[in-house]
Design a protein around this motif. Structure first.
Motif, PDB file in Angstrom:
ATOM      1  N   LEU A 126      28.232 -66.671-107.774  1.00  0.00           N
ATOM      2  CA  LEU A 126      28.192 -67.565-106.611  1.00  0.00           C
ATOM      3  C   LEU A 126      26.988 -67.281-105.725  1.00  0.00           C
ATOM      4  O   LEU A 126      26.481 -68.180-105.043  1.00  0.00           O
ATOM      5  CB  LEU A 126      29.467 -67.407-105.777  1.00  0.00           C
ATOM      6  CG  LEU A 126      30.761 -68.000-106.326  1.00  0.00           C
ATOM      7  CD1 LEU A 126      31.948 -67.529-105.493  1.00  0.00           C
ATOM      8  CD2 LEU A 126      30.695 -69.522-106.328  1.00  0.00           C
ATOM      9  N   LEU A 127      26.515 -66.036-105.724  1.00  0.00           N
ATOM     10  CA  LEU A 127      25.414 -65.650-104.844  1.00  0.00           C
ATOM     11  C   LEU A 127      24.147 -66.444-105.151  1.00  0.00           C
ATOM     12  O   LEU A 127      23.310 -66.643-104.264  1.00  0.00           O
ATOM     13  CB  LEU A 127      25.147 -64.151-104.975  1.00  0.00           C
ATOM     14  CG  LEU A 127      26.296 -63.226-104.544  1.00  0.00           C
ATOM     15  CD1 LEU A 127      25.997 -61.785-104.953  1.00  0.00           C
ATOM     16  CD2 LEU A 127      26.528 -63.316-103.037  1.00  0.00           C
ATOM     17  N   ALA A 148      29.716 -58.648-106.299  1.00  0.00           N
ATOM     18  CA  ALA A 148      30.447 -59.520-105.373  1.00  0.00           C
ATOM     19  C   ALA A 148      31.082 -58.691-104.259  1.00  0.00           C
ATOM     20  O   ALA A 148      31.542 -57.570-104.487  1.00  0.00           O
ATOM     21  CB  ALA A 148      31.526 -60.296-106.119  1.00  0.00           C
ATOM     22  N   TRP A 205      35.843 -60.703-101.772  1.00  0.00           N
ATOM     23  CA  TRP A 205      35.972 -61.764-102.766  1.00  0.00           C
ATOM     24  C   TRP A 205      36.877 -61.348-103.927  1.00  0.00           C
ATOM     25  O   TRP A 205      36.920 -62.008-104.948  1.00  0.00           O
ATOM     26  CB  TRP A 205      34.603 -62.119-103.348  1.00  0.00           C
ATOM     27  CG  TRP A 205      33.688 -62.824-102.398  1.00  0.00           C
ATOM     28  CD1 TRP A 205      33.868 -63.024-101.068  1.00  0.00           C
ATOM     29  CD2 TRP A 205      32.423 -63.409-102.731  1.00  0.00           C
ATOM     30  NE1 TRP A 205      32.794 -63.701-100.525  1.00  0.00           N
ATOM     31  CE2 TRP A 205      31.889 -63.945-101.535  1.00  0.00           C
ATOM     32  CE3 TRP A 205      31.691 -63.525-103.899  1.00  0.00           C
ATOM     33  CZ2 TRP A 205      30.658 -64.592-101.489  1.00  0.00           C
ATOM     34  CZ3 TRP A 205      30.459 -64.170-103.858  1.00  0.00           C
ATOM     35  CH2 TRP A 205      29.960 -64.706-102.668  1.00  0.00           C
ATOM     36  N   VAL A 265      37.429 -68.307-101.859  1.00  0.00           N
ATOM     37  CA  VAL A 265      36.145 -67.879-101.318  1.00  0.00           C
ATOM     38  C   VAL A 265      35.384 -69.144-100.930  1.00  0.00           C
ATOM     39  O   VAL A 265      35.279 -70.083-101.727  1.00  0.00           O
ATOM     40  CB  VAL A 265      35.332 -67.080-102.361  1.00  0.00           C
ATOM     41  CG1 VAL A 265      33.916 -66.825-101.868  1.00  0.00           C
ATOM     42  CG2 VAL A 265      36.028 -65.776-102.693  1.00  0.00           C
ATOM     43  N   ASP A 266      34.877 -69.185 -99.710  1.00  0.00           N
ATOM     44  CA  ASP A 266      34.064 -70.313 -99.250  1.00  0.00           C
ATOM     45  C   ASP A 266      32.623 -69.826 -99.182  1.00  0.00           C
ATOM     46  O   ASP A 266      32.265 -69.020 -98.323  1.00  0.00           O
ATOM     47  CB  ASP A 266      34.534 -70.790 -97.880  1.00  0.00           C
ATOM     48  CG  ASP A 266      33.834 -72.078 -97.436  1.00  0.00           C
ATOM     49  OD1 ASP A 266      32.791 -72.418 -98.037  1.00  0.00           O
ATOM     50  OD2 ASP A 266      34.306 -72.735 -96.497  1.00  0.00           O
ATOM     51  N   HIS A 267      31.799 -70.304-100.113  1.00  0.00           N
ATOM     52  CA  HIS A 267      30.405 -69.862-100.158  1.00  0.00           C
ATOM     53  C   HIS A 267      29.493 -71.077-100.130  1.00  0.00           C
ATOM     54  O   HIS A 267      29.489 -71.888-101.062  1.00  0.00           O
ATOM     55  CB  HIS A 267      30.156 -69.035-101.419  1.00  0.00           C
ATOM     56  CG  HIS A 267      28.789 -68.428-101.483  1.00  0.00           C
ATOM     57  ND1 HIS A 267      28.340 -67.505-100.553  1.00  0.00           N
ATOM     58  CD2 HIS A 267      27.768 -68.610-102.352  1.00  0.00           C
ATOM     59  CE1 HIS A 267      27.121 -67.138-100.867  1.00  0.00           C
ATOM     60  NE2 HIS A 267      26.741 -67.801-101.937  1.00  0.00           N
ATOM     61  N   ARG A 268      28.756 -71.224 -99.033  1.00  0.00           N
ATOM     62  CA  ARG A 268      27.825 -72.339 -98.872  1.00  0.00           C
ATOM     63  C   ARG A 268      28.513 -73.684 -99.048  1.00  0.00           C
ATOM     64  O   ARG A 268      27.974 -74.613 -99.643  1.00  0.00           O
ATOM     65  CB  ARG A 268      26.650 -72.214 -99.846  1.00  0.00           C
ATOM     66  CG  ARG A 268      25.814 -70.958 -99.640  1.00  0.00           C
ATOM     67  CD  ARG A 268      24.756 -70.833-100.706  1.00  0.00           C
ATOM     68  NE  ARG A 268      24.013 -69.582-100.558  1.00  0.00           N
ATOM     69  CZ  ARG A 268      23.184 -69.097-101.486  1.00  0.00           C
ATOM     70  NH1 ARG A 268      22.999 -69.759-102.622  1.00  0.00           N
ATOM     71  NH2 ARG A 268      22.550 -67.962-101.295  1.00  0.00           N
ATOM     72  N   GLN A 315      34.217 -74.251-102.385  1.00  0.00           N
ATOM     73  CA  GLN A 315      35.434 -73.459-102.491  1.00  0.00           C
ATOM     74  C   GLN A 315      35.550 -72.899-103.909  1.00  0.00           C
ATOM     75  O   GLN A 315      35.376 -73.624-104.894  1.00  0.00           O
ATOM     76  CB  GLN A 315      36.659 -74.319-102.177  1.00  0.00           C
ATOM     77  CG  GLN A 315      36.728 -74.788-100.741  1.00  0.00           C
ATOM     78  CD  GLN A 315      37.050 -73.647 -99.793  1.00  0.00           C
ATOM     79  OE1 GLN A 315      37.894 -72.811-100.090  1.00  0.00           O
ATOM     80  NE2 GLN A 315      36.377 -73.613 -98.670  1.00  0.00           N
TER      81      GLN A 315
END
Length: 282
Positions: A201-202, A235, A239, A244-247, A250
């Protein structure tokens, strides 16, 4: 009197610890939860979609291992009974490191024979995890494909008009390429993004839809007020489990089904999840 009281406290302490150990090794790893979770996606205009997510099987023959071939077959039957529209498998089918057959463990062919019985009208899709690569990634992928499971490594497939599944390679073993994966999805399409390690996700570009990941096992041991004791990879520890809400995207990070390194779970029940995807309110 003080010595007798101290001995009683020591005795009770050892008893409690022994009971916790029995629970963490003998009960919780086999106490699989089936979770139905509503997931809202902005701009979703199609009927609700049932997405089954089952990760980190780590199928084994070890005496203390929780996820045997027979238990995996029972979970496959449960998933099929839920009539999902699509099934996502975020990797780590193999238990341990190296060639499983040489260790007396189920190999890719045996595992694929069980998981190949999964059924969904829009298909069954998988990515590989670090343990799959440490065994033999290409062999695991080929075994799954032969049983009708589509393996997506940094690739995407349209499964319905305007709806795609995008599979990202494993982060820990250096196979993750989120940019390449998302580039295959048309700009206005919705995507179900499946990855093994949430660390992918990063580097994930903006995409419409939702993501699922595994790898973290919810830490396998979670303490109240602290969360996971240990988590693998890059991570964040926060997480390790759940949404997880990333940018703006969901992602559900599942606790998975099996165990790794130690056959222990405490406050981190194994699970498979049925995400019911629909439109966001408003």
């Amino acid at each position: 009197m003080k010595t007798a009281r101290r001995r009683r406290w020591i005795g009770w302490t050892f008893l409690v610890l022994a009971l916790l150990a029995v629970y963490a090794v003998g009960v919780e790893p086999r106490w699989t939860a089936t979770r139905r979770i509503e997931a809202s996606v902005p701009g979703w205009s199609r009927p609700p979609l049932k997405v089954a997510v089952a990760s980190d099987w780590h199928i084994t023959r070890r005496p203390l291992g929780a996820m045997t071939l027979d238990r995996a077959a029972a979970i496959v039957a449960q998933i099929n009974a839920a009539n999902p529209d699509v099934v996502l498998l975020p990797g780590d089918f193999i238990a341990g490191d190296g060639d499983p057959a040489s260790r007396g463990e189920p190999d890719a062919q045996e595992i694929a024979a069980v998981l190949g019985k999964l059924r969904a009208p829009l298909g069954v899709y998988a990515v590989l995890g670090n343990h799959d690569w440490w065994a033999d990634g290409p062999a695991v992928a080929e075994a799954l494909k032969r049983r009708g499971i589509q393996v997506l490594e940094n690739d995407a497939r349209e499964i319905d008009a305007g709806l795609w599944v995008a599979g990202i390679g494993d982060h820990m073993t250096g196979h993750s390429n989120p940019v390449r994966t998302v580039a295959a999805v048309p700009p206005r399409a919705h995507a179900l993004v499946v990855m093994h390690d949430p660390a992918s996700l990063l580097d994930l570009p903006a995409v419409q839809g939702l993501a699922v990941a595994g790898h973290m096992h919810a830490g396998q041991v979670r303490l109240p007020g602290h969360g996971a004791l240990i988590t693998p990879g890059r991570a964040p520890r926060s997480w390790s489990y759940g949404w997880v809400d990333h940018r703006g995207l969901q992602a559900w990070v599942t606790s998975g089904l099996g165990t790794s390194i130690l056959p222990v779970r405490f406050n981190a029940r194994p699970e498979w999840v049925l995400l019911v995807v629909g439109a966001a309110a408003g």
